[in-house]
Design a protein around this motif. Sequence first.
Motif, mmCIF file in Angstrom:
data_model
loop_
_atom_site.group_PDB
_atom_site.id
_atom_site.type_symbol
_atom_site.label_atom_id
_atom_site.label_comp_id
_atom_site.label_asym_id
_atom_site.label_seq_id
_atom_site.Cartn_x
_atom_site.Cartn_y
_atom_site.Cartn_z
ATOM 1 N N GLU A 67 5.432 2.260 -13.506
ATOM 2 C CA GLU A 67 3.654 2.109 -14.314
ATOM 3 C C GLU A 67 2.270 2.033 -13.847
ATOM 4 O OE1 GLU A 67 3.676 -0.827 -17.182
ATOM 5 O OE2 GLU A 67 5.173 -0.241 -18.361
ATOM 6 N N ASP A 68 2.319 2.742 -12.209
ATOM 7 C CA ASP A 68 1.512 2.405 -11.670
ATOM 8 C C ASP A 68 2.035 4.238 -10.726
ATOM 9 O OD1 ASP A 68 -0.417 2.413 -9.571
ATOM 10 O OD2 ASP A 68 -0.067 0.094 -9.308
ATOM 11 N N GLU A 69 0.779 5.079 -11.533
ATOM 12 C CA GLU A 69 1.080 5.800 -10.846
ATOM 13 C C GLU A 69 0.672 6.432 -9.614
ATOM 14 O OE1 GLU A 69 -1.371 10.509 -11.704
ATOM 15 O OE2 GLU A 69 -1.820 9.115 -13.086
ATOM 16 N N ILE A 70 -0.367 5.159 -8.606
ATOM 17 C CA ILE A 70 0.065 5.512 -7.633
ATOM 18 C C ILE A 70 0.766 5.273 -6.557
ATOM 19 C CG2 ILE A 70 -1.543 5.212 -5.235
ATOM 20 C CD1 ILE A 70 -3.836 7.022 -7.432
ATOM 21 N N LYS A 71 1.339 3.872 -6.652
ATOM 22 C CA LYS A 71 2.591 3.541 -6.574
ATOM 23 C C LYS A 71 4.045 4.258 -6.450
ATOM 24 C CE LYS A 71 1.409 -0.834 -5.873
ATOM 25 N NZ LYS A 71 -0.650 -1.247 -5.616
ATOM 26 N N ILE A 72 4.045 4.581 -7.674
ATOM 27 C CA ILE A 72 5.119 5.940 -7.671
ATOM 28 C C ILE A 72 4.842 7.427 -7.588
ATOM 29 C CG2 ILE A 72 4.276 7.049 -9.987
ATOM 30 C CD1 ILE A 72 8.185 5.232 -9.555
ATOM 31 N N GLY A 73 3.235 7.893 -7.214
ATOM 32 C CA GLY A 73 3.383 8.840 -6.271
ATOM 33 C C GLY A 73 3.555 8.518 -5.106
ATOM 34 N N MET A 90 2.336 16.222 -12.005
ATOM 35 C CA MET A 90 1.550 17.537 -12.578
ATOM 36 C C MET A 90 0.157 16.924 -10.991
ATOM 37 S SD MET A 90 0.426 16.242 -15.958
ATOM 38 C CE MET A 90 -0.461 17.844 -15.773
ATOM 39 N N GLU A 91 0.151 15.556 -10.455
ATOM 40 C CA GLU A 91 -1.067 14.869 -9.830
ATOM 41 C C GLU A 91 -0.704 15.206 -8.358
ATOM 42 O OE1 GLU A 91 -5.027 14.112 -7.771
ATOM 43 O OE2 GLU A 91 -4.118 14.285 -9.816
ATOM 44 N N LEU A 92 0.232 15.761 -7.716
ATOM 45 C CA LEU A 92 1.306 16.448 -6.839
ATOM 46 C C LEU A 92 1.978 17.259 -6.728
ATOM 47 C CD1 LEU A 92 2.825 13.203 -5.572
ATOM 48 C CD2 LEU A 92 0.383 13.612 -5.274
ATOM 49 N N GLY A 93 2.276 17.548 -8.116
ATOM 50 C CA GLY A 93 3.401 19.440 -7.941
ATOM 51 C C GLY A 93 4.406 19.145 -7.734
ATOM 52 N N ILE A 94 5.010 17.766 -7.651
ATOM 53 C CA ILE A 94 6.458 17.603 -7.571
ATOM 54 C C ILE A 94 7.115 17.514 -8.758
ATOM 55 C CG2 ILE A 94 7.862 15.941 -5.915
ATOM 56 C CD1 ILE A 94 5.680 15.111 -4.475
ATOM 57 N N PRO A 95 8.053 18.369 -8.340
ATOM 58 C CA PRO A 95 9.568 18.123 -10.507
ATOM 59 C C PRO A 95 9.871 16.916 -10.060
ATOM 60 C CG PRO A 95 9.909 20.138 -8.425
ATOM 61 C CD PRO A 95 8.429 19.233 -7.647
ATOM 62 N N ARG A 113 4.634 6.477 -15.340
ATOM 63 C CA ARG A 113 3.451 7.514 -14.992
ATOM 64 C C ARG A 113 3.982 8.555 -13.997
ATOM 65 N NH1 ARG A 113 -0.964 7.214 -17.625
ATOM 66 N NH2 ARG A 113 -1.971 7.883 -15.726
ATOM 67 N N VAL A 114 4.941 8.381 -13.920
ATOM 68 C CA VAL A 114 5.945 9.479 -13.338
ATOM 69 C C VAL A 114 5.807 10.960 -13.758
ATOM 70 C CG1 VAL A 114 7.795 11.235 -12.920
ATOM 71 C CG2 VAL A 114 8.145 8.198 -13.363
ATOM 72 N N PRO A 115 5.700 11.807 -15.169
ATOM 73 C CA PRO A 115 5.231 12.611 -15.213
ATOM 74 C C PRO A 115 3.774 13.191 -15.061
ATOM 75 C CG PRO A 115 6.353 11.587 -17.321
ATOM 76 C CD PRO A 115 5.681 11.175 -16.365
ATOM 77 N N GLN A 153 0.422 -1.196 -0.213
ATOM 78 C CA GLN A 153 0.084 0.020 -0.078
ATOM 79 C C GLN A 153 0.669 1.580 0.079
ATOM 80 O OE1 GLN A 153 -2.822 0.249 -0.326
ATOM 81 N NE2 GLN A 153 -3.065 -2.317 -0.230
ATOM 82 N N SER A 154 0.390 2.425 -0.284
ATOM 83 C CA SER A 154 1.006 3.844 -0.249
ATOM 84 C C SER A 154 1.646 3.963 0.810
ATOM 85 C CB SER A 154 -0.013 4.764 -0.884
ATOM 86 O OG SER A 154 -0.136 4.380 -2.462
#
Length: 469
Positions: A353-359, A388-393, A382-384, A322-323
Amino acid sequence: MATTTRRTQKKTRAKSSRTEPKIAPTKKQRAAKRKKIVLSQMQTALICVVIVAACFILLIVNARKNPRNIAVEQQLLEQPPAASTRNAHASTQPAVSSQTQSSANELQSQSATQPQGASSIAQAQATARPATSQSQVIATAPAASQSAVQAQNVATQTQRSATSMPQSTTQRGTAAGTSQTAVTAPTASQSAATTQTGSVAKPASVQSVSPQSTSVQPTSPQFVSPSQSSAQSPQLPNIPAAVNGAKLVFVFDDAGQNLSQLEKYLSLPFPITVAVLPKLAHSKASADRIRASGNEVMLHQPMQAINLNVNPGPGAITPDMQSSAIAALVKENIAEIGPVAGVNNHEGSLITEDEIKIGAVMSAAKESGAFFMDSRTTSQTRVPQASMELGIPYYERNVFLDNTKNRSDIIAEVVRALNIANANGAVIMIGHVWSADVLPAILLELYPVLKSKGYTFTTVSKSGAIKHP
């Protein structure tokens, strides 16, 4: 009336034939009556083969009966070795000199049984025409002729083996402490001592050489400067000039497995960024050593790849986590080797490739004061989107340097990276610590060229290549 005339003519012819004398046939006519002998093509060919074989047999028999002619032919074919060659390989002759001397003794014992007249003739010929080479052996006595030819072959093989053996082999043997003997080259008078009775001249004086006098002193390895190494290596391709001081960033992944390979990268004359794997025997020591050298440290966070058979190693993020568990693991790994400047993924094609987990990974890195760099192990990352979702460069890798350890392939990837740097202002290249046997030397060779072309070497955090959402 006509019928009567024909009958009269026939009777006249019959009487004339009985009264004419018979003429005896000539020799040509009798020969023509004889039966002609006709040979087939196969029979003719066999006869020719038999004739040719008989000629060869006669030639061989005559050659064996005249060994002096064979010796003369061999003497004409073989040229005497130069004095420099004999001096360079003199140490290889004593091994065969005993064999040559034994052949000479056998010849002398055989020539002793010959008549006095034959030996006196041989002595007269020897004084009239001295030999010009140590391998010249001409036999005149019939009983010693074959042995003389054998002695000449032995001497010829000795010279050939002496010239074919490299001198460095002799030097290595003396350096190891093997006692050897050095033979001086035969003088002209010693060479002329070879007589036509089959005797072989003894080699020149033999003196023993101690291992200390001929040992090769080991030389300490010398550091080769980049300019010298580039001069000795194959020619480099055309290096484009830097545009506005384009920045080059070299990242080396997979540190933490040992320190010896790492040291080769830390000795490079420009700043680098090194990514350290967690929970390995040398993880903490590697991170400390990198910081002490003034270079930049990243956490090389293991993540599961799409190929589930690939084991990313200890401290890895798995698909079932989990996150919250992901964030806690990332912070734990940072605390082990920290402080770190950033985090990048090791393997991880499935997780990125999993936006939630890499986020979750990017959020944990930001909370620890570190940036995130996408190694881009998959084109479907899915890092880009997470950025964008989290506002993290974030940063991202542009080029892999050592997909192969081939020198030309690595240099080609560097040239490709230079073009990206000139277009974008900076480029991030990733190599691996396990390429320490190839990659550092190539970069050391390229460094002075790249420096002269105007490129700037820096780390990830100072590259300005950050991507904002």
